[in-house]
Design an enzyme around this catalytic site. Sequence first.
Site, short mmCIF file in Angstrom:
data_model
loop_
_atom_site.label_atom_id
_atom_site.label_comp_id
_atom_site.label_asym_id
_atom_site.label_seq_id
_atom_site.Cartn_x
_atom_site.Cartn_y
_atom_site.Cartn_z
N ASP A 1 -4.43 1.84 -1.73
CA ASP A 1 -4.85 0.35 -1.93
C ASP A 1 -4.26 -0.51 -3.07
O ASP A 1 -4.92 -0.21 -4.25
CB ASP A 1 -6.28 -0.18 -1.55
CG ASP A 1 -6.76 0.08 -0.17
OD1 ASP A 1 -5.89 0.44 0.66
OD2 ASP A 1 -7.89 0.11 0.06
N HIS B 1 0.91 4.50 2.19
CA HIS B 1 0.40 4.97 3.58
C HIS B 1 0.46 6.59 3.66
O HIS B 1 1.27 7.13 2.55
CB HIS B 1 1.14 4.37 4.39
CG HIS B 1 1.02 3.11 4.80
ND1 HIS B 1 0.46 2.40 5.97
CD2 HIS B 1 0.77 2.11 4.11
CE1 HIS B 1 0.11 1.29 5.99
NE2 HIS B 1 0.38 0.91 4.75
N ARG C 1 4.63 -4.48 9.36
CA ARG C 1 4.98 -3.60 8.34
C ARG C 1 6.49 -4.10 8.21
O ARG C 1 7.44 -3.85 9.12
CB ARG C 1 4.83 -2.26 8.82
CG ARG C 1 3.76 -1.94 8.85
CD ARG C 1 3.30 -0.22 9.25
NE ARG C 1 1.93 -0.16 9.35
CZ ARG C 1 1.30 1.12 9.33
NH1 ARG C 1 2.18 2.19 9.07
NH2 ARG C 1 0.12 1.32 9.68
N HIS D 1 -11.35 0.18 3.34
CA HIS D 1 -10.44 -0.61 2.49
C HIS D 1 -11.06 -1.51 1.31
O HIS D 1 -12.20 -1.92 1.76
CB HIS D 1 -9.76 -1.29 3.66
CG HIS D 1 -8.61 -2.02 3.10
ND1 HIS D 1 -7.36 -1.52 2.61
CD2 HIS D 1 -8.34 -3.50 2.60
CE1 HIS D 1 -6.50 -2.46 1.99
NE2 HIS D 1 -7.04 -3.57 2.12
N HIS E 1 -9.38 2.51 -0.35
CA HIS E 1 -8.46 3.54 -0.26
C HIS E 1 -7.66 3.89 -1.45
O HIS E 1 -7.14 2.99 -2.40
CB HIS E 1 -7.40 3.29 0.98
CG HIS E 1 -8.15 3.08 2.28
ND1 HIS E 1 -7.68 1.91 2.92
CD2 HIS E 1 -9.07 3.56 2.66
CE1 HIS E 1 -8.33 1.87 3.97
NE2 HIS E 1 -9.08 2.74 4.19
N HIS F 1 0.74 -1.18 -0.16
CA HIS F 1 -0.03 -0.08 -0.01
C HIS F 1 0.76 1.20 0.08
O HIS F 1 2.09 1.30 0.40
CB HIS F 1 -0.89 0.20 1.22
CG HIS F 1 -1.49 -1.08 1.62
ND1 HIS F 1 -1.04 -1.88 3.01
CD2 HIS F 1 -2.32 -2.12 0.99
CE1 HIS F 1 -2.08 -2.93 2.92
NE2 HIS F 1 -2.25 -3.23 1.85
N HIS G 1 -3.46 3.81 5.62
CA HIS G 1 -3.56 3.86 4.30
C HIS G 1 -3.89 5.39 3.47
O HIS G 1 -4.54 5.80 4.13
CB HIS G 1 -4.49 2.77 3.66
CG HIS G 1 -4.10 1.32 3.95
ND1 HIS G 1 -4.74 0.19 3.48
CD2 HIS G 1 -3.17 1.02 4.51
CE1 HIS G 1 -4.44 -0.87 4.19
NE2 HIS G 1 -3.32 -0.53 4.78
N HIS H 1 3.77 -5.30 3.68
CA HIS H 1 3.44 -6.08 4.88
C HIS H 1 3.84 -7.79 4.87
O HIS H 1 4.17 -8.31 3.79
CB HIS H 1 1.83 -5.87 5.04
CG HIS H 1 1.32 -4.69 5.40
ND1 HIS H 1 1.07 -4.27 6.43
CD2 HIS H 1 0.99 -3.73 4.39
CE1 HIS H 1 0.73 -2.99 6.66
NE2 HIS H 1 0.75 -2.48 5.32
CU LIG Z 1 -0.08 -0.96 4.42
ZN LIG Z 2 -6.81 0.34 2.49
#
Ligand SMILES: [Cu+2]
Ligand SMILES: [Zn+2]
Length: 188
Positions: free
Chosen positions: A117, A82, A177, A105, A114, A80, A97, A154
């Site tokens: 995403d 962020h 993360r 999400h 998002h 993602h 995000h 992730h």
């Molecule tokens: Cu993330």
């Molecule tokens: Zn998201």
Amino acid sequence: MAMQVLIAAMAAHALTFAPPPPFPPAHALPQQDASVSAVAVLNGSSSVKGIVNLSQQAPGGPTNVELKITGLKPGKHGFHLHQFGDLSNSCLSAGPHYNPKKMSHGAPGDRMRHAGDLGNVVAGLDGIAETTIVDLQIPLGGPNSVIGRAFVVHELEDDLGKGGQELSLTTGNAGGRLACGVVGLSSK
Ligand SMILES: [Cu+2]
Ligand SMILES: [Zn+2]
Ligand SMILES: *[C@@H]1O[C@H](CO)[C@@H](O)[C@H](O)[C@H]1NC(C)=O
Ligand SMILES: *[C@@H]1O[C@H](CO)[C@@H](O)[C@H](O)[C@H]1NC(C)=O
């Protein structure tokens, strides 16, 4: 003498009510039609590392995201953008995000998602994920620019909002993360 005073008063009046300066003509605004390239170098406390090359040919057009991430466990990993380019407390300070449209999400192809995403990247048995993502919601200019925000890769698979877990609609339940990197303008 009286006439001179009157003329001075009229001049002051005219100054007070002078119209505002016109907006700069369109041709004087900064050029927005050039292509933009950016790069993010992913790192973290794990051995996961990566390079993400981004480019956008024109405003409103798609952004190309070419990435290579190494040191992953084979399989899917949530990926993602962020909100913050703040890595002062490792990847945690990158925040949630990136979500300028206040959505929940989702998957990259969903209407409800998002902007950040980007789904999952898939690592092979060699621990390397190498792919190109094309996306319309992560521009490199304008009010929703992602320059200065951060990529995070992730530990776990992103369930794309469909996992039915408590975190599915915020994080995709993608776990810790592993590595992160701030998107900056490229020198290339
Ligand atoms: Cu993330
Ligand atoms: Zn998201
Ligand atoms: C990556 O992160 C590790 C652990 O925090 C650090 O020791 C290393 O210097 C970083 N590498 C780069 C290229 O920033
Ligand atoms: C990113 O771009 C650099 C050159 O600008 C290139 O050497 C590198 O292989 C690219 N990486 C990816 C993952 O596309």
